[in-house]
Design a protein around this motif. Structure first.
Motif, short mmCIF file in Angstrom:
data_model
loop_
_atom_site.label_atom_id
_atom_site.label_comp_id
_atom_site.label_asym_id
_atom_site.label_seq_id
_atom_site.Cartn_x
_atom_site.Cartn_y
_atom_site.Cartn_z
N PRO A 264 0.83 -1.20 0.00
CA PRO A 264 0.00 0.00 0.00
C PRO A 264 0.87 1.25 0.00
CG PRO A 264 -0.02 -1.05 2.17
CD PRO A 264 0.76 -1.94 1.25
N THR A 265 0.43 2.22 -0.76
CA THR A 265 1.15 3.49 -0.80
C THR A 265 0.17 4.60 -0.52
OG1 THR A 265 0.81 3.67 -3.18
CG2 THR A 265 2.89 2.71 -2.46
N THR A 266 0.65 5.59 0.16
CA THR A 266 -0.21 6.72 0.46
C THR A 266 0.03 7.87 -0.49
OG1 THR A 266 1.40 7.48 2.08
CG2 THR A 266 -0.43 6.14 2.89
N HIS A 267 1.20 7.89 -1.13
CA HIS A 267 1.53 8.97 -2.04
C HIS A 267 1.91 8.39 -3.38
CE1 HIS A 267 1.56 11.81 1.24
NE2 HIS A 267 2.36 11.02 1.92
N ARG A 268 1.38 8.95 -4.42
CA ARG A 268 1.80 8.56 -5.76
C ARG A 268 2.66 9.68 -6.29
NH1 ARG A 268 -2.05 4.88 -9.13
NH2 ARG A 268 -0.01 4.38 -9.90
N SER A 269 3.77 9.30 -6.86
CA SER A 269 4.64 10.32 -7.41
C SER A 269 4.06 10.80 -8.73
CB SER A 269 6.05 9.77 -7.61
OG SER A 269 6.03 8.64 -8.42
N PRO A 270 4.32 12.05 -9.08
CA PRO A 270 3.80 12.57 -10.33
C PRO A 270 4.47 11.87 -11.50
CG PRO A 270 5.32 14.12 -9.34
CD PRO A 270 5.12 13.01 -8.36
N PRO A 271 3.84 11.89 -12.67
CA PRO A 271 4.47 11.26 -13.82
C PRO A 271 5.81 11.92 -14.09
CG PRO A 271 2.43 12.38 -14.46
CD PRO A 271 2.59 12.54 -12.99
N PRO A 272 6.78 11.14 -14.53
CA PRO A 272 8.10 11.72 -14.77
C PRO A 272 8.06 12.73 -15.90
CG PRO A 272 8.01 9.43 -15.51
CD PRO A 272 6.71 9.74 -14.84
N SER A 273 8.90 13.74 -15.80
CA SER A 273 8.97 14.72 -16.88
C SER A 273 9.66 14.08 -18.06
CB SER A 273 9.74 15.95 -16.43
OG SER A 273 11.11 15.63 -16.27
N SER A 274 9.50 14.68 -19.23
CA SER A 274 10.08 14.09 -20.43
C SER A 274 11.60 14.02 -20.34
CB SER A 274 9.65 14.87 -21.67
OG SER A 274 10.12 16.19 -21.60
N SER A 275 12.21 14.83 -19.48
CA SER A 275 13.66 14.80 -19.38
C SER A 275 14.16 13.58 -18.62
CB SER A 275 14.18 16.08 -18.72
OG SER A 275 13.68 16.17 -17.41
N SER A 276 13.28 12.88 -17.88
CA SER A 276 13.72 11.71 -17.13
C SER A 276 13.21 10.40 -17.74
CB SER A 276 13.26 11.83 -15.68
OG SER A 276 11.86 11.80 -15.60
N VAL A 277 12.50 10.47 -18.84
CA VAL A 277 11.95 9.28 -19.49
C VAL A 277 12.78 8.97 -20.72
CG1 VAL A 277 9.90 8.36 -20.63
CG2 VAL A 277 9.64 9.86 -18.67
N PRO A 278 13.09 7.70 -20.95
CA PRO A 278 13.87 7.35 -22.15
C PRO A 278 13.16 7.82 -23.42
CG PRO A 278 13.67 5.46 -20.69
CD PRO A 278 12.78 6.54 -20.14
N MET A 279 13.94 8.26 -24.39
CA MET A 279 13.40 8.79 -25.64
C MET A 279 12.46 7.79 -26.32
SD MET A 279 13.16 11.33 -27.67
CE MET A 279 14.44 12.42 -27.17
N GLU A 280 12.81 6.51 -26.29
CA GLU A 280 11.97 5.50 -26.94
C GLU A 280 10.58 5.49 -26.34
OE1 GLU A 280 15.03 4.68 -25.58
OE2 GLU A 280 16.16 4.66 -27.45
N SER A 281 10.49 5.64 -25.02
CA SER A 281 9.20 5.64 -24.35
C SER A 281 8.37 6.85 -24.77
CB SER A 281 9.37 5.64 -22.83
OG SER A 281 10.00 4.47 -22.42
N LEU A 282 9.02 7.99 -24.89
CA LEU A 282 8.31 9.20 -25.31
C LEU A 282 7.75 9.04 -26.72
CD1 LEU A 282 10.64 12.05 -24.01
CD2 LEU A 282 8.42 11.35 -23.10
N ILE A 283 8.56 8.48 -27.59
CA ILE A 283 8.12 8.30 -28.98
C ILE A 283 6.95 7.33 -29.04
CG2 ILE A 283 8.81 7.38 -31.23
CD1 ILE A 283 11.60 8.62 -30.65
N GLU A 284 7.04 6.22 -28.31
CA GLU A 284 5.94 5.25 -28.29
C GLU A 284 4.66 5.89 -27.75
OE1 GLU A 284 7.25 1.82 -26.10
OE2 GLU A 284 8.86 1.43 -27.53
N GLU A 285 4.80 6.67 -26.69
CA GLU A 285 3.63 7.33 -26.11
C GLU A 285 3.03 8.34 -27.09
OE1 GLU A 285 2.38 10.12 -22.30
OE2 GLU A 285 4.29 9.07 -22.25
N ALA A 286 3.88 9.09 -27.75
CA ALA A 286 3.40 10.08 -28.71
C ALA A 286 2.68 9.42 -29.87
CB ALA A 286 4.57 10.93 -29.21
N ILE A 287 3.22 8.32 -30.36
CA ILE A 287 2.60 7.62 -31.48
C ILE A 287 1.22 7.09 -31.09
CG2 ILE A 287 2.78 5.56 -32.96
CD1 ILE A 287 5.83 6.09 -33.00
#
Length: 116
Positions: free
Chosen positions: A17-40
């Motif tokens: 169980p977690t009480t806090h969820r971290s915000p989604p990572p900014s694009s600067s901390s996400v691998p480029m491949e993941s950003l491209i897949e998400e954008a597509i």
């Protein structure tokens, strides 16, 4: 740690169980491949033309930092070219836009994370 142990640790972490969820990572901390897949995948509809899909992908908030940064025009050109590419090796017909993007990134090194 072995793969089985890693998987077990991952499952255990997901089930705790977690009480806090971290915000989604900014694009600067996400691998480029993941950003491209998400954008597509952003707003993708199988019935839309390649042009419409490419424009929707470019509108994805996940790549807003790249689109609005100092190399935004070069990024947009290269990204759209890649998405619209019909070459056997996808994107191989987009050398010039990617070279322009690379040159811009080199000219603005402080505007990008080291991962790019």
């Amino acid at each position: 740690m072995g793969q089985a142990q890693s998987a077990e640790a991952s499952v255990a972490a997901d089930q705790s169980p977690t009480t806090h969820r971290s915000p989604p990572p900014s694009s600067s901390s996400v691998p480029m491949e993941s950003l491209i897949e998400e954008a597509i995948a952003y707003g993708s509809d199988k019935n839309e033309s390649l042009e419409v899909k490419a424009q929707k992908a470019l509108e994805c908030p996940c790549i807003a930092d790249l689109r609005n940064g100092p190399c935004g025009a070069q990024f947009s050109d290269a990204f759209l070219c890649f998405l619209k590419s019909t070459a056997e090796e996808k994107g191989s017909d987009c050398v010039h836009p990617f070279v322009a993007l690379q040159n811009c990134i080199k000219a603005n090194p402080n505007a990008f994370s080291k991962d790019i």
